[in-house]
Design an enzyme around this catalytic site. Structure first.
Site, PDB file in Angstrom:
ATOM      1  CE  LYS A  83      -4.456   0.535   2.206  1.00 57.66           C
ATOM      2  NZ  LYS A  83      -5.083   0.504   3.517  1.00 57.66           N
TER       3      LYS A  83
HETATM    4  C1  E4P Z   1      -8.266   1.528   3.319  1.00 52.65           C
HETATM    5  O1  E4P Z   1      -7.646   0.577   2.870  1.00 52.65           O
HETATM    6  C2  E4P Z   1      -8.140   2.066   4.674  1.00 52.65           C
HETATM    7  O2  E4P Z   1      -7.536   1.097   5.510  1.00 52.65           O
HETATM    8  C3  E4P Z   1      -9.452   2.373   5.347  1.00 52.65           C
HETATM    9  O3  E4P Z   1     -10.548   1.968   4.577  1.00 52.65           O
HETATM   10  C4  E4P Z   1      -9.548   3.749   5.909  1.00 52.65           C
HETATM   11  O4  E4P Z   1     -10.805   3.928   6.489  1.00 52.65           O
HETATM   12  P1  E4P Z   1     -11.146   5.066   7.580  1.00 52.65           P
HETATM   13  O5  E4P Z   1     -11.453   6.313   6.845  1.00 52.65           O
HETATM   14  O6  E4P Z   1     -12.335   4.516   8.293  1.00 52.65           O
HETATM   15  O7  E4P Z   1      -9.924   5.187   8.450  1.00 52.65           O
END
Ligand code: E4P
Length: 217
Positions: A83
């Site tokens: 990521k």
């Molecule tokens: C995406 O891969 C992130 O881990 C996640 O969906 C972020 O979500 P949030 O806005 O609830 O932190």
């Protein structure tokens, strides 16, 4: 649309994996910190349970650092997806890792232009953050629809992960808007399975069955 779980908590992953609906898992530094786990250890454990793509995020913000961390994480398991945040340095790192055959999920995507750039840099996945866009008065689902349209028109095979999902309706709308995957928090996954009429229906069937068997006696 496939379903991933957005968590680094092993017990949550085991529970939802047992439903037979899980295609992958996404983590981020906040989720790993919440789970109180070492990133590498938890990624290996998740990959063994899920046997599907597991996104692990780099901490470095410079291209060289991201590439080095990405290579390191990719060595942990064939299921690891790196990521990378959506920045110029992140795009350069995405291109380098993609050219080495390492799959990248470009994260923190908030516009269709960013998604197009990520796809052009060779990302296997892009993650538009629905909930965080809605939080600032935007249209998260609309963004997924726009990205899906662009990828379709231009025949780009980068997969769209609807991320930052906050409620069951997000999942349904993301599926209709053309997301390939929704990464869903544990709480929302539990909400997805529930319907009061299902519970009432089961209770009624059981009562009727009991009454009928008692009458036969
Ligand atoms: C995406 O891969 C992130 O881990 C996640 O969906 C972020 O979500 P949030 O806005 O609830 O932190």
């Amino acid at each position: 649309m496939e379903l991933y779980l957005d968590t680094a908590k092993i017990e949550e992953i085991r529970e939802i994996a047992a439903w037979g609906v899980l295609s992958g898992v996404t983590t981020n530094p906040s989720l790993v910190a919440q789970a109180g786990r070492d990133l590498k250890e938890v990624v290996v454990e998740i990959a063994e349970i899920v046997r599907g793509p597991v996104s692990a995020e780099v901490i470095a913000t410079d291209t060289e650092g991201m590439v080095a961390e990405g290579r390191d994480l990719a060595r942990l398991s064939g299921y690891v997806v790196i990521k990378i945040p959506m920045t110029p340095e992140g795009l350069a790192a995405t291109r380098r890792l993609a050219d080495e055959g390492i799959p990248v999920n470009v994260t923190l995507v908030f516009s269709a232009a960013q998604a197009l750039l990520a796809a052009r840099a060779g990302a296997r996945y892009v993650s538009p953050f629905l909930g965080r866009i809605d939080d600032v008065g935007g249209d998260g689902v609309g963004l997924v629809r726009e990205i899906a349209e662009i990828f379709e028109i231009h025949d780009l095979d980068t997969r769209i992960i609807a991320a930052s999902v906050r409620h069951p309706r997000h999942v349904v709308e993301a599926a209709k808007a053309g997301a390939d995957i929704a990464t869903v928090p544990y709480k929302v996954m539990k909400q997805l399975v529930k319907h009061p009429l299902t519970d009432i229906g089961i209770a009624r069937f059981l009562e009727d069955w009991k009454r009928a068997t008692e009458l036969k006696r």
